[in-house]
Design an enzyme around this catalytic site. Structure first.
Site, PDB file in Angstrom:
ATOM      1  N   ASP A  16      39.157  40.305  45.074  1.00 54.86           N
ATOM      2  CA  ASP A  16      38.504  41.843  45.352  1.00 54.86           C
ATOM      3  C   ASP A  16      40.276  42.291  45.914  1.00 54.86           C
ATOM      4  OD1 ASP A  16      36.364  42.451  44.011  1.00 54.86           O
ATOM      5  OD2 ASP A  16      35.440  43.618  45.302  1.00 54.86           O
ATOM      6  N   ALA A  17      41.092  42.806  45.319  1.00 57.50           N
ATOM      7  CA  ALA A  17      42.757  42.984  45.695  1.00 57.50           C
ATOM      8  C   ALA A  17      41.964  43.963  47.260  1.00 57.50           C
ATOM      9  CB  ALA A  17      43.263  44.647  45.113  1.00 57.50           C
TER      10      ALA A  17
END
Length: 217
Positions: free
Chosen positions: A51-52
């Protein structure tokens, strides 16, 4: 750079940086891959994703043969992934398993993941590494690779990851306290598995130290 050999690169991804280009046009990690060729004719490519907002260990394959091997390892669950998280509150026991099925939902406002009997089987093993009033330091080992798996499992258990705007709460400017801490890759039958570990990211250090982490150990 955490590790480099003829097959793979392992980098320490910063929190807040997406691995792929998105509709917003914000900077992303793939834009930097050309600088990571190290003499090879083409840039490396992602072997898996984070995930970012998640920091830490990220594996890149350096050429098509390496990516094919890594694809088999990740799809066959032959890798060992270890995450660190600092969560609000505490899980139900000092160690255990979250095994709620997860369903990805798409809406006009975007997408998210929820626990649902209609979802895919999802398994996360966890262990408490330390505590402080109101929060707990967890080691987590996902046995499946569902989107947002650790974040949703922790939130459903009543202990959302600190800084999780989607499944918990976050103070203004607070970053997600979730790190891809280590990975073990059995790349060769004739050699020991490659084990790579990332140091805790700066934004997690204060909470980790409050829970008993000692950076000098």
């Amino acid at each position: 750079m955490l590790h480099r050999d003829g097959l793979i690169l392992v980098i320490d991804k910063p929190a807040g940086l997406a691995v792929h280009a998105g509709p917003s046009g914000a900077p992303n990690l793939e834009e930097c891959f050309d600088a990571l060729r190290f003499g090879l004719p083409r840039p490396p490519a992602l072997a898996h994703r984070l995930d970012a907002d998640t920091s830490g260990v990220l594996v890149l394959g350096r050429h098509p043969k390496a990516l094919s091997k890594l694809g088999r390892l990740f799809s066959g669950r032959d890798t060992e992934k270890t995450y660190w998280a600092v969560v609000e509150g505490s899980p139900p026991a000092d160690d255990g398993v979250f095994d709620w099925p997860l369903l990805k939902l798409n809406t006009r406002a975007g997408w998210s993941v929820k626990v649902s009997d209609k979802g895919q089987a999802s398994v996360t093993r966890y262990k408490v590494l330390g505590r402080s009033p109101g929060m707990t330091w967890l080691e987590l080992a996902p046995e499946t690779g569902r989107t947002h798996q650790i974040r949703v499992h922790c939130a459903h258990a009543g202990c959302p990851v600190i800084g999780d705007r989607l499944y918990g709460t976050a103070a203004p400017g607070e970053q997600l306290h979730l790190q891809s801490h280590a990975i073990v890759l059995p790349l060769s039958k004739n050699k020991l598995p490659v084990r790579v570990e990332a140091p805790p990211p700066p934004h997690m250090l204060k909470a980790l130290e409050m829970c008993g982490f000692n950076p000098e150990r």
